[in-house]
Design a protein around this motif. Structure first.
Motif, PDB file in Angstrom:
ATOM      1  N   GLU A  87       0.839  -1.202   0.000  1.00 46.56           N
ATOM      2  CA  GLU A  87       0.000   0.000   0.000  1.00 46.56           C
ATOM      3  C   GLU A  87       0.872   1.249   0.000  1.00 46.56           C
ATOM      4  O   GLU A  87       0.666   2.166  -0.794  1.00 46.56           O
ATOM      5  CB  GLU A  87      -0.913   0.012   1.237  1.00 46.56           C
ATOM      6  CG  GLU A  87      -1.986  -1.073   1.257  1.00 46.56           C
ATOM      7  CD  GLU A  87      -1.498  -2.417   1.817  1.00 46.56           C
ATOM      8  OE1 GLU A  87      -0.272  -2.632   1.908  1.00 46.56           O
ATOM      9  OE2 GLU A  87      -2.354  -3.253   2.162  1.00 46.56           O
ATOM     10  N   LEU A  91       0.895   2.073  -4.054  1.00 47.93           N
ATOM     11  CA  LEU A  91      -0.236   2.989  -4.226  1.00 47.93           C
ATOM     12  C   LEU A  91       0.087   4.394  -3.711  1.00 47.93           C
ATOM     13  O   LEU A  91      -0.016   5.386  -4.438  1.00 47.93           O
ATOM     14  CB  LEU A  91      -1.451   2.405  -3.500  1.00 47.93           C
ATOM     15  CG  LEU A  91      -2.762   3.133  -3.677  1.00 47.93           C
ATOM     16  CD1 LEU A  91      -3.145   3.169  -5.145  1.00 47.93           C
ATOM     17  CD2 LEU A  91      -3.872   2.452  -2.872  1.00 47.93           C
ATOM     18  N   LEU A  92       0.502   4.473  -2.435  1.00 51.14           N
ATOM     19  CA  LEU A  92       0.751   5.793  -1.862  1.00 51.14           C
ATOM     20  C   LEU A  92       1.959   6.445  -2.519  1.00 51.14           C
ATOM     21  O   LEU A  92       1.975   7.644  -2.756  1.00 51.14           O
ATOM     22  CB  LEU A  92       0.945   5.699  -0.344  1.00 51.14           C
ATOM     23  CG  LEU A  92      -0.283   5.217   0.440  1.00 51.14           C
ATOM     24  CD1 LEU A  92       0.000   5.219   1.940  1.00 51.14           C
ATOM     25  CD2 LEU A  92      -1.518   6.070   0.138  1.00 51.14           C
ATOM     26  N   ARG A  95       0.875   7.904  -5.784  1.00 50.00           N
ATOM     27  CA  ARG A  95       0.071   9.113  -5.527  1.00 50.00           C
ATOM     28  C   ARG A  95       0.985  10.292  -5.190  1.00 50.00           C
ATOM     29  O   ARG A  95       0.793  11.391  -5.683  1.00 50.00           O
ATOM     30  CB  ARG A  95      -0.891   8.872  -4.359  1.00 50.00           C
ATOM     31  CG  ARG A  95      -2.089   7.998  -4.684  1.00 50.00           C
ATOM     32  CD  ARG A  95      -2.934   7.790  -3.424  1.00 50.00           C
ATOM     33  NE  ARG A  95      -4.054   6.886  -3.654  1.00 50.00           N
ATOM     34  CZ  ARG A  95      -4.849   6.428  -2.691  1.00 50.00           C
ATOM     35  NH1 ARG A  95      -4.640   6.777  -1.442  1.00 50.00           N
ATOM     36  NH2 ARG A  95      -5.851   5.625  -2.976  1.00 50.00           N
ATOM     37  N   ARG A 105     -14.000  11.074  -5.552  1.00 49.19           N
ATOM     38  CA  ARG A 105     -14.799   9.875  -5.330  1.00 49.19           C
ATOM     39  C   ARG A 105     -16.298  10.178  -5.385  1.00 49.19           C
ATOM     40  O   ARG A 105     -16.892  10.623  -4.406  1.00 49.19           O
ATOM     41  CB  ARG A 105     -14.421   9.242  -3.983  1.00 49.19           C
ATOM     42  CG  ARG A 105     -12.974   8.756  -4.004  1.00 49.19           C
ATOM     43  CD  ARG A 105     -12.586   7.950  -2.803  1.00 49.19           C
ATOM     44  NE  ARG A 105     -11.371   7.194  -3.091  1.00 49.19           N
ATOM     45  CZ  ARG A 105     -10.771   6.391  -2.236  1.00 49.19           C
ATOM     46  NH1 ARG A 105     -11.272   6.224  -1.027  1.00 49.19           N
ATOM     47  NH2 ARG A 105      -9.684   5.734  -2.585  1.00 49.19           N
ATOM     48  N   ARG A 131     -11.402  14.355  -1.916  1.00 51.48           N
ATOM     49  CA  ARG A 131     -10.514  14.014  -0.796  1.00 51.48           C
ATOM     50  C   ARG A 131      -9.111  14.520  -1.107  1.00 51.48           C
ATOM     51  O   ARG A 131      -8.555  14.182  -2.154  1.00 51.48           O
ATOM     52  CB  ARG A 131     -10.509  12.484  -0.635  1.00 51.48           C
ATOM     53  CG  ARG A 131      -9.411  11.934   0.250  1.00 51.48           C
ATOM     54  CD  ARG A 131      -9.395  10.401   0.232  1.00 51.48           C
ATOM     55  NE  ARG A 131      -8.255   9.880   0.952  1.00 51.48           N
ATOM     56  CZ  ARG A 131      -7.853   8.604   0.919  1.00 51.48           C
ATOM     57  NH1 ARG A 131      -8.534   7.700   0.206  1.00 51.48           N
ATOM     58  NH2 ARG A 131      -6.797   8.214   1.595  1.00 51.48           N
ATOM     59  N   TYR A 138      -1.141  10.845   6.327  1.00 50.38           N
ATOM     60  CA  TYR A 138      -0.491  10.129   5.232  1.00 50.38           C
ATOM     61  C   TYR A 138       0.886  10.707   4.892  1.00 50.38           C
ATOM     62  O   TYR A 138       1.608  10.142   4.078  1.00 50.38           O
ATOM     63  CB  TYR A 138      -1.368  10.149   3.980  1.00 50.38           C
ATOM     64  CG  TYR A 138      -2.566   9.219   4.047  1.00 50.38           C
ATOM     65  CD1 TYR A 138      -3.679   9.556   4.803  1.00 50.38           C
ATOM     66  CD2 TYR A 138      -2.577   8.009   3.344  1.00 50.38           C
ATOM     67  CE1 TYR A 138      -4.780   8.715   4.867  1.00 50.38           C
ATOM     68  CE2 TYR A 138      -3.673   7.157   3.410  1.00 50.38           C
ATOM     69  CZ  TYR A 138      -4.767   7.515   4.167  1.00 50.38           C
ATOM     70  OH  TYR A 138      -5.851   6.673   4.228  1.00 50.38           O
ATOM     71  N   ASP A 255     -10.730   9.258   3.384  1.00 48.20           N
ATOM     72  CA  ASP A 255     -10.602   7.803   3.269  1.00 48.20           C
ATOM     73  C   ASP A 255     -11.784   7.129   3.951  1.00 48.20           C
ATOM     74  O   ASP A 255     -12.428   6.238   3.388  1.00 48.20           O
ATOM     75  CB  ASP A 255      -9.283   7.365   3.914  1.00 48.20           C
ATOM     76  CG  ASP A 255      -9.117   5.856   3.890  1.00 48.20           C
ATOM     77  OD1 ASP A 255      -9.361   5.261   2.840  1.00 48.20           O
ATOM     78  OD2 ASP A 255      -8.757   5.284   4.939  1.00 48.20           O
ATOM     79  N   GLU A 285      -8.963   4.063 -10.236  1.00 47.46           N
ATOM     80  CA  GLU A 285      -9.020   2.746  -9.597  1.00 47.46           C
ATOM     81  C   GLU A 285     -10.402   2.471  -9.022  1.00 47.46           C
ATOM     82  O   GLU A 285     -11.089   3.385  -8.584  1.00 47.46           O
ATOM     83  CB  GLU A 285      -7.979   2.663  -8.464  1.00 47.46           C
ATOM     84  CG  GLU A 285      -8.078   3.825  -7.486  1.00 47.46           C
ATOM     85  CD  GLU A 285      -7.145   3.690  -6.272  1.00 47.46           C
ATOM     86  OE1 GLU A 285      -6.754   2.572  -5.940  1.00 47.46           O
ATOM     87  OE2 GLU A 285      -6.855   4.720  -5.653  1.00 47.46           O
TER      88      GLU A 285
HETATM   89  C1  IPM Z   1      -7.957   3.925  -0.377  1.00 46.47           C
HETATM   90  C2  IPM Z   1      -7.212   2.892   0.419  1.00 46.47           C
HETATM   91  C3  IPM Z   1      -5.793   3.390   0.614  1.00 46.47           C
HETATM   92  C4  IPM Z   1      -5.838   4.681   1.398  1.00 46.47           C
HETATM   93  C5  IPM Z   1      -4.844   2.375   1.290  1.00 46.47           C
HETATM   94  C6  IPM Z   1      -4.891   1.025   0.598  1.00 46.47           C
HETATM   95  C7  IPM Z   1      -3.443   2.899   1.365  1.00 46.47           C
HETATM   96  O1  IPM Z   1      -7.849   2.633   1.615  1.00 46.47           O
HETATM   97  O2  IPM Z   1      -7.574   4.163  -1.534  1.00 46.47           O
HETATM   98  O3  IPM Z   1      -8.932   4.467   0.127  1.00 46.47           O
HETATM   99  O4  IPM Z   1      -5.862   4.659   2.624  1.00 46.47           O
HETATM  100  O5  IPM Z   1      -5.879   5.715   0.759  1.00 46.47           O
END
Ligand code: IPM
Ligand code: MN
Length: 361
Positions: A87, A91-92, A95, A105, A131, A138, A255, A285
């Motif tokens: 994660e 992903l992070l 980002r 979202r 968001r 984070y 989140d 995603e």
């Molecule tokens: C989201 C997920 C991620 C976040 C995790 C997987 C790092 O929960 O995309 O909402 O916390 O942003």
């Protein structure tokens, strides 16, 4: 010559590849119908690659991603890898490195979808959460000392700069002005609601609240401003979701409330999001996870990934194609699927992708 877009595809872990394949199928059908071309390049970032090579994200991955018009991501998360590694590492990191400072979202209930809220239909659940996507807890600022002892101390800081807050708020105000209820002809105002916690987080959300009103008053007097404490916001998301138009909030609250929002729109099978860098490369995603227990069974719902694909089309500038995909998805939820839940759709993953393509015509 037909316009060509270069798209990076990151299918990822678990059921990610299955839902991504259906999204790609629908995107290609839309490209054929609307006369543009998608040139796709796949990357194997994810748990399997990590277990094989020890590498989470290869050196230069973000640089490579920057050369694409957009990124389509399946899911990240592998049962064989400790939580946090993929994660944070994939992903992070993407980002952050691509400075995708907005996580957009939409929370929309589609026709035919069963809603867990009493007496609520598509006309009640139709709002968008903006968001903030780079700051807050984070940021990764903090640490731990004396770990494993009775004196262990852990800290993880909620951090925001005026710059981060301001660029997020400006995006949200612009979004409300362009796509709010008034702009869509379904209400009297375009409204932006700030979701915070000014009664406790008196430093961070004071910064947010002041910036919100300063920017709104100076540059967006036409956008109506509202404020909600995050805890109360959760109540209203369940009781009176029709109050909301566009909401803007910090990373951690965003989140949490978007998972609540997702379940009100029918769950992870349908909820999609975009990690946006409005000046750079954005990544789309399905917001659910990799659902590893369903891997390879052709039972997972691909609609969230397909909706992420529609958001991708919108962002690269193919708005008509994006609308058509969305209309096709609504046709499928309204007329075909028994449920959005994995294994209970009445169709398999691939068949749902086919149904959307068919509805697209
Ligand atoms: C989201 C997920 C991620 C976040 C995790 C997987 C790092 O929960 O995309 O909402 O916390 O942003
Ligand atoms: Mn989440």
């Amino acid at each position: 010559m037909a316009k060509t877009y270069r798209i990076a595809v990151l299918p990822g872990d678990g059921t990610g590849p299955e839902v991504t394949a259906e999204a790609v199928k629908v995107l290609q059908a839309a490209a054929g119908k609307f006369g543009f071309q998608l040139h796709l390049t796949e990357f194997d970032f994810g748990g399997d690659r990590y277990l094989r090579t020890g590498e989470v994200l290869p050196v230069g991955a973000a640089e490579t991603m920057r050369t694409f018009d957009a990124i389509l991501l399946g899911a990240i998360g592998h049962p064989g890898v400790a939580p946090g590694i993929l994660e944070k590492g994939i992903l992070l990191r993407l980002r952050f490195e691509l400075d995708q400072y907005i996580n957009l979202r939409p929370v929309r209930l589609f026709p035919g979808v069963e809603c867990p809220l009493k007496d609520k239909g598509p006309e009640h659940i139709d709002y968008v959460v903006v968001r903030e996507n780079t700051g807050d807890v984070y940021s990764g600022v903090g640490g731990v000392a004396m770990k494993g002892t009775a004196h262990e101390v852990a800290e993880q800081s909620m951090i925001y700069t005026r710059f981060q807050v301001e660029r997020c708020l400006r995006y949200a105000f612009d979004y409300a002005r362009r796509y709010g209820r008034k702009a869509r002809g379904v209400g009297e105002h375009n409204t932006l609601g700030l979701v915070g916690k000014t009664n406790v987080l008196t430093f961070v959300f004071d910064l947010w609240e002041r910036a919100f009103h300063e920017i709104g008053e100076a540059d967006y007097p036409d956008v109506k401003r509202e404020y909600y404490h995050v805890d109360a916001c959760c109540m209203w998301m369940v009781k009176s979701p029709e109050w909301f138009d566009v909401l803007v909030t910090a990373n951690m609250f965003g989140d949490i409330i978007t998972d609540l929002g997702a379940i009100t729109q029918g769950g992870m099978g349908i909820a999609a999001g975009g990690n946006l860098n409005p000046q750079g490369v954005s990544m789309f995603e399905p917001i659910g996870g990799s659902a590893p227990k369903y891997t390879g069974q052709n039972v997972i719902n691909p609609l969230a990934a397909i909706c992420a694909g529609a958001m991708l089309l919108q962002t690269i500038g193919e708005a008509a194609a994006a609308d058509a995909v969305e209309t096709a998805v609504k046709h499928v939820t309204a007329n075909k699927l028994k449920s959005l839940a994995a294994g209970r759709m009445g169709y398999g993953t691939r068949e749902v992708g086919d149904l959307v393509c068919e509805a697209l015509g």
